[in-house]
Design an enzyme around this catalytic site. Structure first.
Site, PDB file in Angstrom:
ATOM      1  N   HIS A 496       0.834  -1.209   0.000  1.00  0.00           N
ATOM      2  CA  HIS A 496       0.000   0.000   0.000  1.00  0.00           C
ATOM      3  C   HIS A 496       0.874   1.267   0.000  1.00  0.00           C
ATOM      4  O   HIS A 496       0.731   2.133  -0.860  1.00  0.00           O
ATOM      5  CB  HIS A 496      -0.910  -0.030   1.231  1.00  0.00           C
ATOM      6  CG  HIS A 496      -1.792   1.168   1.372  1.00  0.00           C
ATOM      7  ND1 HIS A 496      -3.114   1.151   1.004  1.00  0.00           N
ATOM      8  CD2 HIS A 496      -1.553   2.424   1.830  1.00  0.00           C
ATOM      9  CE1 HIS A 496      -3.649   2.355   1.222  1.00  0.00           C
ATOM     10  NE2 HIS A 496      -2.719   3.134   1.734  1.00  0.00           N
ATOM     11  N   GLU A 497       1.791   1.331   0.950  1.00  0.00           N
ATOM     12  CA  GLU A 497       2.648   2.517   1.039  1.00  0.00           C
ATOM     13  C   GLU A 497       3.550   2.626  -0.179  1.00  0.00           C
ATOM     14  O   GLU A 497       3.860   3.722  -0.647  1.00  0.00           O
ATOM     15  CB  GLU A 497       3.470   2.500   2.341  1.00  0.00           C
ATOM     16  CG  GLU A 497       2.641   2.523   3.623  1.00  0.00           C
ATOM     17  CD  GLU A 497       1.597   3.635   3.670  1.00  0.00           C
ATOM     18  OE1 GLU A 497       1.822   4.695   3.052  1.00  0.00           O
ATOM     19  OE2 GLU A 497       0.539   3.431   4.305  1.00  0.00           O
ATOM     20  N   HIS A 500       1.704   4.454  -2.845  1.00  0.00           N
ATOM     21  CA  HIS A 500       1.807   5.906  -2.666  1.00  0.00           C
ATOM     22  C   HIS A 500       3.180   6.383  -3.141  1.00  0.00           C
ATOM     23  O   HIS A 500       3.306   7.421  -3.795  1.00  0.00           O
ATOM     24  CB  HIS A 500       1.664   6.280  -1.187  1.00  0.00           C
ATOM     25  CG  HIS A 500       0.268   6.219  -0.654  1.00  0.00           C
ATOM     26  ND1 HIS A 500      -0.791   6.857  -1.256  1.00  0.00           N
ATOM     27  CD2 HIS A 500      -0.246   5.625   0.456  1.00  0.00           C
ATOM     28  CE1 HIS A 500      -1.896   6.652  -0.530  1.00  0.00           C
ATOM     29  NE2 HIS A 500      -1.591   5.897   0.502  1.00  0.00           N
TER      30      HIS A 500
HETATM   31 ZN    ZN Z   1      -2.861   5.217   2.049  1.00  0.00          ZN
END
Ligand code: ZN
Length: 709
Positions: A496-497, A500
């Site tokens: 997830h990170e 980003h």
């Molecule tokens: Zn997030």
């Protein structure tokens, strides 16, 4: 780098005025004020001392104000280049100083940095006001905006102009006299109320709501839950007893496991009455007042409602579009929730219970279903998820999709020995970004996981300034020589990170304020949630999930169970979440300023949407911190909005292949590189060919209407 702490504490002994003067006399000694002469112009962490920040902020703020003054004093008539673009380019030194300072106050802080942040934050707020309430500056911006149709701007320039103008208007620049004064009053009162709301809540949540002194009353609770309850009690002066607070991590396990229905009810009622006890911490009047002030502010600024004011900046754009999406999901979720309720009620009967399922029974009986259907111990998964392998898998996914490569660099300064630095290279070998990873938990780091920029990406004078990006997590650090093993959730968090991070690292914009992850809140989670899909894909998971001792891949049976478990209890989870989203929207589409009775208001919402009595709003008004103490008013829907995007978006890869080059290129060009250079729906349609549909999300959550238990 313990050195930093040692230096910091030595500095504390020097009288403040002395060190400031010394530094002011020789600004060149302050590494924050010079160009960073390191590989990739990375921050020289090894040379930055705590006492460098204050003079650096002073200097950088003064510099930006001087840059703004130069724009205002320009004798040429205002145009895009001499006003909008130049304003965008101001404050680069301030970004550099803030980039280092605010990253460290989150990832590696100490008392001195925290004290300094308290001093700096209000000064930065005032600094922003000094720019956005500068009337001469606004007059120039407004003149350019008025001429926008004749300027022959690129879409990106158009976007910068729109956003700049809007920033001033939203900050009250168009208001005059009494209206302007009232606008500032409202903002100040809202800010105070919101702080008060959060503080009240924290007090109530941290207090022990259920104190147990008889072992018998712990029936059903696992050892680990008892242990932490004992620690909670001891910490609040109740040695030898067990305490449960209204923090989610404390009350949820009790409701899941306690066999004592009466005590479950007691704790559940305490939780759902947070901020509603007619004591000093009561939040009802605060919420009502805030809602009324928001109506008034929207009216002052010329918006139909507060939600219109907020959503104009989001991908959803209007309240109607939010309601449209949430209503569709709501119907599906409610059908599913009712089926789940009936199944739980059947279980009550089957166990000889002669009562109707109540809200405080839901966790207890659903935990039994979960155990029967999907039982697996986190401990059986962990040996397959070694941190370095998971990280390598994330790198490999980016490599297979876009040819991006990650080369470790140990000549780049880092702020803690646990931090690793990578030179991120494009498929042609060109430098894309500097990427730090900082994975292990420590006292100097705040909780959670996040991505941030030390430097944004932008282009100026033919140069492409490449970004510096960090991923910070809180994984437990293994003992020396032991492997770091992750839970499945932690592995998903890593992807997830990393999603980003890619959004930041692949950025390809002209202007920093429109580049990378500087996109609306209901769009920013799209790339990160997209990457999670690869973490769990049956084509990917077994390639990296290998036993750290035997090297055996994770058993397929376990993978299947993990996948299936995602659909468990989704009727409940989706219903309580969507109910809260609708509550948020109803509060913020009010048009009348008279204060409401929050409980009556809530009851009317529940009635309107047909919420079943066995489920409550995920957050009731007196403890809905997202919307009354955080920045999510009219925005709580955005979690599910992003999920609609990633479920529908990942469909594109499912259709053509998980590593299909053309789809990957389109995702890169239209989403990851594009930042906020175009409206998000426009970008999404370019990637996907159409607006997102909700069916893939319904399928993922097991919410299709035809799907019955
Ligand atoms: Zn997030």
């Amino acid at each position: 780098m313990t050195k930093m702490f040692i230096l910091a504490s030595m500095m504390a002994m020097i009288p403040m005025t002395m060190s400031v003067t010394a530094l002011a006399d020789s600004a060149s000694d302050n590494p924050l004020l010079a160009e960073f002469d390191t590989p990739f112009n990375a921050p020289p962490f090894d040379r930055i001392e705590t006492d460098h920040y204050r003079p650096a902020f002073d200097n950088a703020m003064a510099k930006q104000l001087a840059e703004v003054t130069a724009i205002v004093e320009n004798n040429e008539p205002p145009d895009f280049a001499n006003t909008i673009e130049r304003l965008e380019r101001t404050g680069q030194m301030l970004s550099r100083v803030s980039g280092v300072f605010f990253n460290l106050t989150s990832a590696h802080t100490n008392d001195e940095l925290q004290a300094l942040a308290k001093e700096i934050n209000p000064r930065l707020a005032k600094h922003r006001d000094d720019i956005y309430l500068n009337e001469e500056l606004f007059a120039r911006v407004k003149a350019v905006y008025a001429a926008r149709d004749r300027l022959d701007l690129t879409p990106e320039q158009q976007k910068l102009l729109d956003e700049t103008y809007r920033g001033f208007v939203r900050g009250g620049a168009n208001l005059e006299g009494e209206k302007r004064a009232r606008f500032r009053e409202i903002n100040e009162e809202l800010s105070l109320l919101s702080t008060q709301f959060g503080e009240n809540l924290l007090k109530e949540m941290n207090a022990i709501a259920l104190l147990i002194d008889e072992q018998d009353d712990l029936a059903g609770l696992p050892e680990s839950v008892r242990d932490s309850a004992a620690a909670t009690a001891a910490a609040q002066g109740h040695e030898g007893k067990w305490g449960f607070t209204l923090q989610r991590t404390s009350w949820t396990p009790f409701l899941q496991f306690s066999k004592r229905r009466d005590l479950r009810e007691k704790l559940y009622r305490a939780y759902t009455n947070l901020g509603n006890n007619n004591n000093e911490q009561d939040n009802k009047a605060l919420a009502a007042r805030m809602a009324a002030l928001r109506v008034e502010r929207a009216e002052l600024l010329g918006y139909e409602t507060h939600a219109h004011y907020v959503l104009e900046e989001n991908m959803a754009e209007t309240p109607d579009r939010v309601y449209e999406l949430v209503d569709k999901l709501w119907k599906a979720a409610l059908v599913r929730a009712k089926a789940e309720r009936d199944a739980l009620q059947a279980m009550v009967k089957q166990e000889g219970g002669d009562f109707q399922l109540a809200p405080w029974d839901w966790w207890y009986y659903s935990e039994k279903v979960r155990k029967a259907k999907y039982d697996f111990d986190e401990q059986t998964v962990k040996p397959y998820l070694e941190l370095d392998r998971v990280l390598q898998a994330a790198f490999d996914v980016a490599g297979k999709l876009w040819g991006v490569q990650f080369a470790p660099r140990d000549d780049v300064p880092v702020y803690h020995p646990d931090v690793r630095a990578f030179d991120v290279k494009d498929n042609d070998g060109a430098h894309l970004a500097l990427f730090y990873i900082d994975f292990f938990t420590r006292e100097s780091k705040r909780g959670g996981a996040w991505m941030n920029n030390y430097r944004e990406q932008w282009q100026e004078g033919g140069r492409d300034i490449r970004p510096i990006v960090v991923n910070v997590c809180n994984y437990s650090k293994p003992a020396e020589g032991e492997p770091a093993l992750l839970s499945l959730d932690e592995a998903k968090t890593l992807f997830h990170e990393f999603g980003h991070a890619l959004h930041g690292m692949l950025a390809k914009g002209t202007y920093a304020s429109l580049s990378g992850t500087n996109v609306p809140r209901d769009f920013v989670e799209f790339p990160s949630q997209m990457l999670e899909n690869w973490a769990l894909a049956p084509e990917v998971l077994p390639t990296y999930a290998r036993h750290h001792e035997t090297g055996e891949p994770i058993p397929q049976e376990l993978v299947d169970k993990l996948q299936e478990a995602n659909k468990f209890n989704q009727g409940f989870a989706t219903t309580e979440y969507l109910a809260a989203s609708l509550l948020d929207m109803d509060w913020h589409t009010l048009k009348d300023k008279s204060p409401k009775d929050p409980l009556a208001f809530e009851a009317a919402v529940a009635e309107r949407i047909g919420l079943i009595p066995e489920i409550t709003f995920r957050y009731r008004t007196p403890y809905f911190a997202h919307i009354f103490a955080g920045g999510y008013s009219s925005g709580y829907y955005s979690y599910v909005w992003s999920e609609v995007l990633d479920a529908d978006g990942f469909q594109a890869f499912k259709e053509k292949g998980l590593f299909d080059k053309a789809v990957a290129r389109s995702f890169r060009e239209n989403i990851l590189e594009a930042g906020a250079t175009q409206p998000p729906m426009e970008l999404y349609k370019r990637f996907r060919g159409a607006e997102p549909g909700i069916e893939p999300l319904l399928e993922r959550r097991g919410l299709q209407v035809q799907d019955s238990e």
